[in-house]
Design an enzyme around this catalytic site. Structure first.
Site, short mmCIF file in Angstrom:
data_model
loop_
_atom_site.label_atom_id
_atom_site.label_comp_id
_atom_site.label_asym_id
_atom_site.label_seq_id
_atom_site.Cartn_x
_atom_site.Cartn_y
_atom_site.Cartn_z
CB VAL A 218 -0.98 0.02 1.20
CG1 VAL A 218 -2.03 -1.07 1.05
CG2 VAL A 218 -0.24 -0.11 2.52
CB ALA A 219 4.47 1.68 -0.10
NE ARG A 220 2.88 7.28 -4.23
CZ ARG A 220 1.86 7.50 -3.43
NH1 ARG A 220 1.23 6.47 -2.87
NH2 ARG A 220 1.45 8.74 -3.17
CG ASP A 243 -4.14 0.36 -3.28
OD1 ASP A 243 -5.16 0.12 -3.97
OD2 ASP A 243 -3.87 1.50 -2.85
CD GLU A 248 -0.33 3.17 -9.41
OE1 GLU A 248 -0.86 4.21 -8.97
OE2 GLU A 248 0.26 2.33 -8.70
CG HIS A 267 -2.71 4.31 -6.24
ND1 HIS A 267 -1.48 4.70 -6.73
CD2 HIS A 267 -2.78 4.86 -4.99
CE1 HIS A 267 -0.85 5.44 -5.84
NE2 HIS A 267 -1.63 5.54 -4.77
#
Length: 304
Positions: A218-220, A243, A248, A267
């Site tokens: 859930v970071a990057r 996520d 992306e 995301h």
């Protein structure tokens, strides 16, 4: 003082404006306001897919403050001139992101994707699942979001291990990862994207994770080396719930979509009904602080 906000009817929504503040609305749609040379305080819209809304920053000749509505700031920081204060939205999305992290853990560990596929096929497929209880969860990036994740894990009878850039009481440093990773059934990534964390989760990191472990990001996306993760997923040794991805948005033909043992959300960590009212409260507080000459909160770069 000229302010750009991504909020329509800002005076009504904010419950009034500080004396002397004039607002132009810019939500990323259409041409920017004509007051680009006058704006002192800019709040870009909550987006990671409209680069024009932050690439415009160097054109703002009177700019003093950029207030983000995202916790991450790596996408905007290169465009903020020296002397301009950049503030992020630390704390704004802690609740939403942590609840998604927990939802992803539970979904994978209780087999929810398999239930959905079985329902779509009209088939009754009973199975035992690993579950979350009695597991060891390693939170990599123990900041405000990491702490919120632990808070939500407390009723689930798990052991929590904590890692952050700066070690402190109860929280190990990144240098402890080699010894902690083999202990964890679930590894949750909640680090900011920096030069230090970019590619942190590489072949060596993944190889240290125990067989059958779950990686939750859930970071990057660029914190994880995608090809290395694909190799582990294809082998069946590890599972993942993502996520965020790299690249992306994920192109339709990307192999991650069809990889086994992975659950992907798009995301959506902070994208809940709580985001708007909490964002409004942050904007209101920062505007009043700025207008009164008081210190701003969540300052990343610059001083005011």
């Amino acid at each position: 003082m000229k302010v750009w906000l991504p909020i329509h009817n800002p005076e009504q929504v904010l419950g009034g404006l500080p004396e002397g503040v004039e607002v132009d609305v810019y939500d990323g749609s259409g041409d920017p306001p004509a007051s680009i040379d006058e704006v002192e305080f800019y709040v870009p819209p909550y987006t990671l897919t409209q680069p024009e809304t932050w690439e415009i920053i160097p054109r703002m000749r009177s700019l003093k403050v950029v207030q983000l509505l995202t916790a991450g700031f790596e996408h905007v920081r290169p465009y903020v001139p020296q002397g301009v204060t950049l503030c992020n939205a630390r704390g704004l999305h802690d609740t939403a992101t942590s609840e998604l992290a927990l939802a992803l853990m539970l979904a994978v560990l209780r087999g929810v994707p398999d239930f959905v596929r079985a329902q779509d096929a009209g088939e009754w497929r009973f199975s035992f699942q690993s579950g979350l209880a009695d597991k060891t969860v390693l939170i990599v990036g123990y900041g405000s979001i990491g702490a919120a994740i632990e808070q939500r894990l407390q009723p689930f009878e798990v052991e929590v291990l904590r890692v952050a850039r700066s070690p402190r009481d109860g929280v190990a440093g990144y240098e402890s990862l080699p010894e902690l990773l083999p202990r964890a059934d679930v590894v949750v990534l909640a680090v900011p994207l920096t030069e230090e964390t970019r590619g942190m989760v590489d072949e060596k990191f993944l190889a240290r994770m125990k067989d059958g472990a779950l990686l939750v990001n859930v970071a990057r996306g660029p914190v994880v080396v995608t090809d290395a993760l694909l190799t582990e997923l294809a082998s069946g040794r590890l599972r993942a719930a993502l996520d965020v991805t790299d690249p992306e948005p994920l192109p339709p033909d990307h192999p991650l979509w069809r990889a086994p043992n992975v659950l992907i959300s798009m995301h959506t960590g902070g994208a809940t009904a709580a985001a708007f009212p909490r964002g409004v409260r942050l904007i209101r507080e920062q505007l009043h602080r700025y207008a009164a000459g008081q210190p701003l909160i969540n300052v990343i770069t610059g001083e005011y």
